[in-house]
Motif scaffolding. Structure first.
Motif, PDB file in Angstrom:
ATOM      1  N   UNK A   1       0.833  -1.200   0.000  1.00  0.00           N
ATOM      2  CA  UNK A   1       0.000   0.000   0.000  1.00  0.00           C
ATOM      3  C   UNK A   1       0.871   1.254   0.000  1.00  0.00           C
ATOM      4  N   UNK A   2       2.026   1.169   0.651  1.00  0.00           N
ATOM      5  CA  UNK A   2       2.889   2.341   0.784  1.00  0.00           C
ATOM      6  C   UNK A   2       3.790   2.556  -0.424  1.00  0.00           C
ATOM      7  N   UNK A   3       4.324   1.481  -1.012  1.00  0.00           N
ATOM      8  CA  UNK A   3       5.349   1.642  -2.060  1.00  0.00           C
ATOM      9  C   UNK A   3       4.984   0.970  -3.377  1.00  0.00           C
ATOM     10  N   UNK A   4       3.883   0.218  -3.413  1.00  0.00           N
ATOM     11  CA  UNK A   4       3.513  -0.453  -4.654  1.00  0.00           C
ATOM     12  C   UNK A   4       3.734  -1.951  -4.581  1.00  0.00           C
ATOM     13  N   UNK A   5       3.459  -2.644  -5.694  1.00  0.00           N
ATOM     14  CA  UNK A   5       3.507  -4.115  -5.708  1.00  0.00           C
ATOM     15  C   UNK A   5       4.843  -4.721  -5.300  1.00  0.00           C
ATOM     16  N   UNK A   6       5.951  -4.011  -5.535  1.00  0.00           N
ATOM     17  CA  UNK A   6       7.236  -4.613  -5.182  1.00  0.00           C
ATOM     18  C   UNK A   6       7.353  -4.829  -3.680  1.00  0.00           C
ATOM     19  N   UNK A   7       6.553  -4.092  -2.907  1.00  0.00           N
ATOM     20  CA  UNK A   7       6.571  -4.285  -1.462  1.00  0.00           C
ATOM     21  C   UNK A   7       6.128  -5.677  -1.061  1.00  0.00           C
ATOM     22  N   UNK A   8       5.129  -6.190  -1.788  1.00  0.00           N
ATOM     23  CA  UNK A   8       4.664  -7.557  -1.510  1.00  0.00           C
ATOM     24  C   UNK A   8       5.749  -8.581  -1.799  1.00  0.00           C
ATOM     25  N   UNK A   9       6.413  -8.413  -2.934  1.00  0.00           N
ATOM     26  CA  UNK A   9       7.476  -9.355  -3.315  1.00  0.00           C
ATOM     27  C   UNK A   9       8.618  -9.305  -2.304  1.00  0.00           C
ATOM     28  N   UNK A  10       8.996  -8.093  -1.909  1.00  0.00           N
ATOM     29  CA  UNK A  10      10.116  -7.912  -0.984  1.00  0.00           C
ATOM     30  C   UNK A  10       9.840  -8.578   0.365  1.00  0.00           C
ATOM     31  N   UNK A  11       8.662  -8.285   0.931  1.00  0.00           N
ATOM     32  CA  UNK A  11       8.324  -8.851   2.236  1.00  0.00           C
ATOM     33  C   UNK A  11       8.119 -10.364   2.127  1.00  0.00           C
ATOM     34  N   UNK A  12       7.504 -10.811   1.051  1.00  0.00           N
ATOM     35  CA  UNK A  12       7.254 -12.247   0.897  1.00  0.00           C
ATOM     36  C   UNK A  12       8.548 -13.043   0.835  1.00  0.00           C
ATOM     37  N   UNK A  13       9.539 -12.494   0.113  1.00  0.00           N
ATOM     38  CA  UNK A  13      10.842 -13.174   0.050  1.00  0.00           C
ATOM     39  C   UNK A  13      11.489 -13.209   1.427  1.00  0.00           C
ATOM     40  N   UNK A  14      11.424 -12.092   2.144  1.00  0.00           N
ATOM     41  CA  UNK A  14      11.984 -12.059   3.499  1.00  0.00           C
ATOM     42  C   UNK A  14      11.271 -13.001   4.427  1.00  0.00           C
ATOM     43  N   UNK A  15       9.954 -13.101   4.260  1.00  0.00           N
ATOM     44  CA  UNK A  15       9.173 -14.000   5.108  1.00  0.00           C
ATOM     45  C   UNK A  15       9.613 -15.442   4.933  1.00  0.00           C
ATOM     46  N   UNK A  16       9.794 -15.874   3.705  1.00  0.00           N
ATOM     47  CA  UNK A  16      10.150 -17.275   3.462  1.00  0.00           C
ATOM     48  C   UNK A  16      11.501 -17.602   4.092  1.00  0.00           C
TER      49      UNK A  16
END
Length: 482
Positions: free
Chosen positions: A283-298
């Motif tokens: 919501x804050x930075x765009x779709x790449x935020x989802x990818x970034x956090x998802x990779x970190x989560x895994x």
């Protein structure tokens, strides 16, 4: 040579010695896992900024007291290995010690399930067949991951803890980046609108109470160094690693929660799919935020899974070595890995994974069950600390003894409050897990040719069985649901 070292030699394993940085990484690695990525929505479901601040003050203070308890017990009772389990046994006898060992182990196994559910839920954003981590395909892939990690850990403790050190550093990076970006992009107006809870959230006390099981879950692992104390190079490092790890992680968890309130309205945060941190950043930075956090989560979740698998197997192994679990669990291989305990750990996680297919919300169910199962072992450890603090301590003055007693009493009060906050539902479901474990206790007593129960133990057994029966009846009649 100590009993732990002798057991290692006798079983063919070489002693493993862990330093302060490695023990601290075990604590941080154990705590930073699935929970932190779910904090924004879990808190927003219950409370606003004000309630979150109060909740973190209560949880932070209470868990710090527990951290100090483990630090004090590591110093005053260096003869006790495996932390939570050993403290319960020393303080309240073999049966309650057995319950603490089993409950702590079971909570680790259920907690491991949350990791796989969250990974599959994260991937479910790209592959709808995985759903929220609770579809048949998701459970199948999670099962493959479970047994893959079993093969990795089976190779050796040294190798697994070395991987954990690397993963601990790697997984903190995306979380810290999230906090910095969210702080930079924080909207004061949105933050102010989220100051109080929603109209139907209840009183401030109710809001705070609603967050307590979440805070328990994210702080599980604070006892990680204590559980692995038999491998410490220096005994005093156990307590230092516990406090250092806790303070570091507490700052991160509170920050993740609070900065999220400045990005989106709390109603929207509460509605996000897990991992909600990804939705906030997107919501804050765009779709790449989802990818970034998802990779970190895994990366984060797999690292936490590794640490918890090590600790769960260690608890069973030490309990068996001390004649409190069946003898087959005391065997270890040449790499110092308790393989039978590891098999049992992976098998229970597999069983719980199957149960998630029938739950309304697989992630929330596993998270809350993990927290509830841990509370009884934590309460027994805190009560034991009260007993130890009231006794003489070598080299400690009256002031130090009074301080230790105050810390132990506060830790006990906090843990008792958590049981109240958990509510009757999770207490009863926990007893459904605890009660059947008595079969293992009976097996141990028969192996030793001893009387099965003392009168006091029989009373505890009766209470646990009655609670389990009530839980089963409540589930059958629909009074409580998974």
């Amino acid at each position: 040579m100590s009993g732990a070292h002798a057991a290692e030699r006798a079983s063919g394993g070489a002693p493993v010695r862990l330093t302060l940085p490695t023990l601290t990484a075990m604590v941080v690695g154990s705590m930073v896992g699935a929970g932190v990525f779910s904090l924004p929505s879990r808190f927003s479901e219950s409370t606003g900024v004000a309630g979150a601040l109060i909740a973190w003050v209560i949880a932070g203070t209470g868990m710090l007291m527990l951290a100090f308890v483990f630090q004090m017990l590591a110093v005053r009772r260096p003869d006790l290995d495996a932390g939570v389990y050993a403290y319960a046994k020393a303080g309240f006898g073999e049966y309650l010690g057995f319950f603490a060992a089993f409950g702590y182990w079971a909570s680790a196994c259920v907690g491991n399930v949350t990791y796989w559910v969250l990974i599959m839920s994260t991937l479910g954003a790209l592959f709808p067949a995985l759903g929220d981590g609770d579809t048949l395909l998701a459970v199948g892939l999670s099962s493959a991951g479970l047994w893959g990690f079993f093969l990795l850990v089976r190779r050796g403790v040294r190798e697994a803890t070395a991987i954990n050190r690397v993963v601990t550093v790697a997984k903190l990076v995306p979380i810290l980046v999230f906090v910095v970006l969210a702080l930079f992009l924080l909207d004061p107006a949105v933050f102010a609108d989220n100051l109080t809870g929603t109209a139907d959230a209840g009183t401030l006390f109710d809001q705070v109470r609603g967050t307590m099981l979440v805070t328990v879950f994210v702080f599980l692992g604070v006892e990680g160094a204590s559980v692995y104390s038999r491998h410490a190079a220096r005994r005093e490092d156990v307590g230092r690693a516990t406090v250092l790890g806790f303070l570091s992680v507490f700052a991160v968890f509170a920050s993740v929660t609070l900065v999220s309130y400045g990005i989106m309205p709390m109603e929207e945060i509460a509605a996000l799919r897990q991992p909600s941190m990804a939705g906030v950043l997107a919501h804050a930075v765009g779709p790449w935020g989802t990818v970034f956090v998802s990779a970190g989560l895994i990366v984060s979740v797999l690292g936490a899974y590794l640490a918890w698998t090590l600790m769960a197997a260690e608890v069973l192994f030490v309990a068996a070595r001390d004649d409190d679990m069946p003898r087959f669990l005391r065997r270890s291989n040449a790499a110092d890995v308790p393989v039978p305990a590891l098999v049992m750990t992976t098998a229970l996680s597999q069983a719980v994974l199957v149960v998630t297919l029938f739950s309304e919300d697989a992630f929330d169910f596993a998270l809350n069950m993990t927290s509830a199962l841990t509370l009884i072992p934590f309460l027994l450890a805190a009560l034991f600390a009260v007993k130890v603090a009231r006794g003489p301590a070598a080299g400690a003055g009256a002031g130090a003894s009074r301080g230790a007693l105050a810390i132990a009493v506060l830790a006990t009060a906090y843990t008792a409050f958590l049981l109240y906050a958990a509510g009757l539902k999770y207490v009863l479901v926990s007893l459904i897990v605890y009660a059947p474990a008595t079969v293992l206790f009976v097996k141990v007593r028969r192996e030793q040719g001893r009387r099965l129960f003392t009168p006091a133990e029989l009373a505890v057994c009766a209470v646990s069985v009655a609670g389990a029966a009530a839980g089963v009846a409540a589930l059958a009649t629909g009074l409580i649901t998974l």
